[in-house]
Design a protein around this motif. Structure first.
Motif, mmCIF file in Angstrom:
data_model
loop_
_atom_site.group_PDB
_atom_site.id
_atom_site.type_symbol
_atom_site.label_atom_id
_atom_site.label_comp_id
_atom_site.label_asym_id
_atom_site.label_seq_id
_atom_site.Cartn_x
_atom_site.Cartn_y
_atom_site.Cartn_z
ATOM 1 N N VAL A 50 -64.603 -72.971 47.814
ATOM 2 C CA VAL A 50 -64.956 -72.059 48.900
ATOM 3 C C VAL A 50 -66.247 -71.343 48.523
ATOM 4 N N ILE A 51 -67.272 -71.526 49.317
ATOM 5 C CA ILE A 51 -68.571 -70.900 49.088
ATOM 6 C C ILE A 51 -68.795 -69.867 50.180
ATOM 7 N N VAL A 52 -69.116 -68.648 49.807
ATOM 8 C CA VAL A 52 -69.386 -67.579 50.765
ATOM 9 C C VAL A 52 -70.874 -67.230 50.707
ATOM 10 N N VAL A 53 -71.466 -67.059 51.882
ATOM 11 C CA VAL A 53 -72.878 -66.707 52.003
ATOM 12 C C VAL A 53 -72.976 -65.327 52.640
ATOM 13 N N GLU A 54 -73.562 -64.369 51.911
ATOM 14 C CA GLU A 54 -73.592 -62.976 52.377
ATOM 15 C C GLU A 54 -74.700 -62.217 51.657
#
Length: 356
Positions: free
Chosen positions: A200-204
């Motif tokens: 799971v990759i989160v971009v923020e």
């Protein structure tokens, strides 16, 4: 009783309203906690959007603004109407906040969340969670068992993420990217982890939200102000791209990045509610045969989400960043989330207690 009602953009008032009356087949909930949703903020700033304006009452409720707000809520059953089974006074419950027609093609197909006359409790009528009590039909009541009602108030937003993950078709062991680590992005990451996603990759970009992403289930957190997110995501997936990307920000450039981050034939699931008509490079979808799907709210997802919480597979407590009373709804809730959104995830409101 006291209830927060929307009278117009920037105009939310704590009004005295009639006590709700329980009819056959209905349940009254004494509300303990109600979360403030991004949709509530959109209504406060730009509404009415889902709220029926003056002169255009909702087709199912017959109500026009002012309406009672609040749709992420849980509490204790305080009364049951005749014919109600499986629920008793004193039970802790979460509410699935819908009005649906039951007759349109979507309802008949079991996809009541896209009912052609859909209305949300807390947006389209005289019932809502920012009130001391609320009455809804028995079908929308979900027992919490021993779960506390503050976590019960998080079942609704968690169900949004859970539904999006389920709708996306991601399989156990799949890869995913979540664009935006606001409340919906974080609960989507948590739902992905619970569903068995391998990566799971989160971009923020916001520091405070990036810090929460790992606890929500992210293996990798990227900052789009310093990283080329699509390229970084391909690098993290052996040059392929993720199976599914979730757009949780409602920003044109973010949607473009999400499309550019999935593998050929992959899926982009839009979870955000947009405040404008987006610009989409459709050829980017065509050239990669990328599926772009929309996900709205939830449909039959509340029991599964409650089970995840009961089994400890999702740590929901981490998402609660504030607790206030009803009188502080605007100053300590709406304004806090608008002016300091990077520092907050979910602010819970108690309609019954006086809290700072």
């Amino acid at each position: 009783m006291r209830a927060a009602r929307f009278h117009g953009p920037g105009d939310i008032r704590i009004d005295d309203v009639p006590d709700p009356q329980v009819q056959p087949g209905q349940v009254e909930v004494s509300v303990d906690w109600c979360g403030i949703c991004g949709t509530d903020l959109h209504e406060f700033l730009e509404g009415p959007i889902f709220i029926p304006p003056k002169g255009a009452p909702h087709p199912l409720t017959g109500v026009e603004m002012p309406v009672v707000l609040g749709h992420e809520f849980a509490g204790v059953v305080s009364a049951v109407g005749s014919g109600v089974t499986g629920i008793s006074e004193g039970d802790r419950v979460a509410v699935e906040p819908y009005w649906v027609c039951g007759k349109c093609p979507a309802c008949e197909a079991g996809r009541y969340n896209i009912c052609r006359s859909l209305g949300f409790v807390g947006l389209a009528g005289d019932q809502g969670g920012f009130a001391e009590r609320c009455v809804v039909d028995r079908r929308w009541i979900h027992p919490l068992g021993d779960l506390p009602t503050d976590l019960g108030a998080l079942v609704e937003p968690l169900a949004v993420g859970y539904h999006a993950v389920r709708l996306s078709g991601i399989r156990e062991g799949g890869t995913a990217a979540v664009f935006g680590a606001g409340p919906i992005g974080l609960v989507t990451a948590a739902a992905l982890r619970a569903a068995g996603a391998a990566k799971v990759i989160v971009v923020e970009p916001a520091a405070a939200r990036k810090a929460k992403a790992s606890g929500a289930g992210a293996d990798v957190v990227l900052d789009p102000t310093t990283d080329d997110a699509p390229q970084a995501i391909r690098d993290l997936t052996n040059g392929v791209g993720v199976d599914v990307a979730f757009e949780c920000a409602g920003i044109d450039a973010v949607l473009a990045s999400a499309i550019g981050s999935v593998r050929p034939g992959g899926t982009v699931c839009n979870v955000a509610i947009w405040g404008h008509v987006p610009s989409v490079a459709v050829n980017d979808l065509v050239m990669g045969e990328v599926n772009l799907i929309g996900s709205l709210a939830y449909c039959g997802d509340h029991p599964d989400v409650i089970a995840l919480l009961q089994d400890g597979k999702v740590d929901a407590e981490q998402f609660i960043t504030g607790r206030i009373g009803l009188d502080a709804l605007v100053s300590g809730g709406f304004r806090e989330l608008i002016d300091n959104k990077e520092e907050n995830v979910k602010i819970l409101v108690s309609p019954k207690e006086v809290l700072a």
